[in-house]
Design a protein around this motif. Structure first.
Motif, PDB file in Angstrom:
ATOM      1  N   ALA A  40       8.430   8.969   3.098  1.00  0.00           N
ATOM      2  CA  ALA A  40       7.500   7.888   3.423  1.00  0.00           C
ATOM      3  C   ALA A  40       6.819   7.367   2.162  1.00  0.00           C
ATOM      4  CB  ALA A  40       6.451   8.373   4.419  1.00  0.00           C
ATOM      5  N   SER A  41       6.586   6.068   2.117  1.00  0.00           N
ATOM      6  CA  SER A  41       5.845   5.427   1.030  1.00  0.00           C
ATOM      7  C   SER A  41       5.454   4.031   1.488  1.00  0.00           C
ATOM      8  CB  SER A  41       6.684   5.363  -0.259  1.00  0.00           C
ATOM      9  OG  SER A  41       7.812   4.543  -0.072  1.00  0.00           O
ATOM     10  N   PRO A  42       4.483   3.390   0.840  1.00  0.00           N
ATOM     11  CA  PRO A  42       4.000   2.079   1.304  1.00  0.00           C
ATOM     12  C   PRO A  42       5.080   1.017   1.385  1.00  0.00           C
ATOM     13  CG  PRO A  42       2.496   2.996  -0.320  1.00  0.00           C
ATOM     14  CD  PRO A  42       3.690   3.892  -0.294  1.00  0.00           C
ATOM     15  N   GLU A  43       6.018   1.014   0.427  1.00  0.00           N
ATOM     16  CA  GLU A  43       7.041  -0.035   0.449  1.00  0.00           C
ATOM     17  C   GLU A  43       8.122   0.241   1.482  1.00  0.00           C
ATOM     18  OE1 GLU A  43       8.007   3.091  -2.492  1.00  0.00           O
ATOM     19  OE2 GLU A  43       6.323   1.688  -2.355  1.00  0.00           O
ATOM     20  N   LEU A  44       8.383   1.519   1.786  1.00  0.00           N
ATOM     21  CA  LEU A  44       9.453   1.853   2.715  1.00  0.00           C
ATOM     22  C   LEU A  44       9.064   1.666   4.175  1.00  0.00           C
ATOM     23  CD1 LEU A  44      10.995   5.023   1.035  1.00  0.00           C
ATOM     24  CD2 LEU A  44      11.909   2.698   1.068  1.00  0.00           C
ATOM     25  N   ILE A  45       7.757   1.677   4.478  1.00  0.00           N
ATOM     26  CA  ILE A  45       7.339   1.477   5.863  1.00  0.00           C
ATOM     27  C   ILE A  45       6.705   0.103   6.081  1.00  0.00           C
ATOM     28  CG2 ILE A  45       7.000   3.951   6.207  1.00  0.00           C
ATOM     29  CD1 ILE A  45       3.987   3.415   6.129  1.00  0.00           C
ATOM     30  N   GLY A  46       6.865  -0.788   5.096  1.00  0.00           N
ATOM     31  CA  GLY A  46       6.496  -2.176   5.314  1.00  0.00           C
ATOM     32  C   GLY A  46       5.093  -2.578   4.940  1.00  0.00           C
ATOM     33  N   ILE A  47       4.279  -1.672   4.415  1.00  0.00           N
ATOM     34  CA  ILE A  47       2.897  -2.016   4.095  1.00  0.00           C
ATOM     35  C   ILE A  47       2.832  -2.979   2.915  1.00  0.00           C
ATOM     36  CG2 ILE A  47       0.703  -1.110   3.248  1.00  0.00           C
ATOM     37  CD1 ILE A  47       1.205   1.374   4.894  1.00  0.00           C
ATOM     38  N   THR A  48       3.535  -2.649   1.819  1.00  0.00           N
ATOM     39  CA  THR A  48       3.517  -3.555   0.675  1.00  0.00           C
ATOM     40  C   THR A  48       4.192  -4.885   1.014  1.00  0.00           C
ATOM     41  OG1 THR A  48       5.550  -2.560  -0.183  1.00  0.00           O
ATOM     42  CG2 THR A  48       3.474  -1.703  -1.023  1.00  0.00           C
ATOM     43  N   GLY A  49       5.232  -4.836   1.862  1.00  0.00           N
ATOM     44  CA  GLY A  49       5.878  -6.073   2.302  1.00  0.00           C
ATOM     45  C   GLY A  49       4.944  -6.943   3.116  1.00  0.00           C
ATOM     46  N   GLY A  50       4.170  -6.322   4.011  1.00  0.00           N
ATOM     47  CA  GLY A  50       3.193  -7.078   4.787  1.00  0.00           C
ATOM     48  C   GLY A  50       2.094  -7.649   3.919  1.00  0.00           C
TER      49      GLY A  50
END
Length: 353
Positions: free
Chosen positions: A103-113
């Motif tokens: 898990a990481s911010p970019e892999l679960i869509g947080i940085t993308g959002g």
């Protein structure tokens, strides 16, 4: 020999157990970060010795040295430190909450959002004639946090099924991350009025180029508020490692605490994205490196992770400045070049286990 030191406060009503090894590693990590900063400040088209750099920081350098360090190099290095530490701590929290090393911010869509939120902000408040923002840049963190929160909320809701399982959380997160990346690309292509389109493209990749003191003052206040809150609240994650049933039996509101921790993680990652763009895989690599050094306890894991994340981004920015000079490569290119193979390695390792 005692491995821990007991610190008691307020007539023994508050006590802290401090690991000597953890404290040593934290001090070494801070020293490594300081060394990296001095090296980064010294190298470039206008080279200085570390001694000259330190003298300039203390106010004894020449006017040219002062100009180069304080106007050009120091702002981008501080930006790299803030963004790298925020992304790293965010990743450590997500891995702890999801109990998943992938898990990481970019892999679960947080940085993308957060990136989609920023691009939507730039499009909405761009003047099509002058190509400048019609509102203050101070509102940009709000757009990033809203985008990151919406993305994180979608992942959390879709992953919920009598609780949130780590595998379901990661798989849905990867899907949402892909959707957010597509949305960001669509927004940039669909609008001709986006503020400084070329800079936005570089920013999406993840870069600290063009940082200045005004930008730092705008975003640093968010992190100054968030970091102490995270350090205070993250102690609940140590109990969660015992298992949901045991944690609940000890009086922990497991789902509530997970939701709050995810909220804080989203805020950290979103502010980092607004500050320096979508620098990838820092939130994945830094917690793993730190966990190997200090173990899983979050008391020392988070501070060490913050230092490691900062070092990764500062070094990536330094390589980007020097490797192909005078062309500058965004720091996110180098973190992705290292992080993507590392992610594949972790994936293969987890399947073997």
């Amino acid at each position: 020999m005692k491995q821990n030191i007991m610190l008691r406060l307020k007539n023994n009503s508050i006590s802290y157990l401090i690991s000597k090894r953890g404290m040593t590693i934290l001090l070494v990590s801070f020293f490594l970060l300081s060394f990296t900063v001095i090296v980064s400040l010294s190298l470039g088209e206008f080279k200085l010795t570390p001694y000259e750099t330190i003298l300039t920081l203390l106010g004894y350098g020449t006017d040219k040295q002062h100009l180069v360090i304080f106007n050009f190099r120091l702002p981008r290095i501080i930006t790299a430190i803030l963004a790298g530490s925020a992304l790293a701590v965010s990743g450590a929290i997500i891995q702890g909450v999801g109990k998943n090393p992938l898990a990481s911010p970019e892999l679960i869509g947080i940085t993308g959002g957060a990136a989609a939120g920023v691009i939507a902000f730039l499009i909405t408040f761009s003047d099509p004639l002058s190509h400048t923002l019609t509102v203050s840049i101070h509102y940009l963190p709000f757009a990033a946090i809203i985008g990151g929160l919406l993305s994180g909320l979608i992942v959390y809701v879709l992953a919920w099924k009598n609780g949130v399982t780590s595998l379901r959380f990661i798989l849905i997160g990867i899907g949402i991350a892909t959707v957010m990346q597509a949305l960001t690309t669509f927004l940039m292509k669909a609008s001709p009025t986006i503020y400084h389109a070329n800079e936005a493209l570089t920013w999406i990749t993840g870069s600290v180029y063009g940082s200045n003191w005004q930008k730092i003052s705008t975003f640093s206040i968010w992190l100054i508020i968030l970091f102490p809150i995270v350090l205070f609240y993250v102690r609940h994650l140590n109990v969660h490692y015992l298992g949901d049933e045991i944690a609940t039996g000890l009086g922990s509101s497991v789902e509530k605490q997970r939701f709050v921790l995810l909220f804080l993680s989203v805020c950290l990652a979103s502010v980092a994205v607004a500050l320096a763009g979508a620098i990838g895989f820092v939130g994945l690599m830094a917690p793993h490196i730190s966990r190997l050094l200090v173990g899983p306890s979050f008391g020392f894991l988070l501070p060490v992770t913050a230092c490691v994340g900062a070092v990764l981004v500062v070094v990536a920015d330094l390589i980007g400045r020097l490797a192909f000079a005078p062309l500058e490569i965004p720091a996110g290119v180098f973190t992705a070049a290292i992080g993507a193979p590392y992610f594949i390695y972790l994936l293969i390792k987890s399947q073997k286990n």
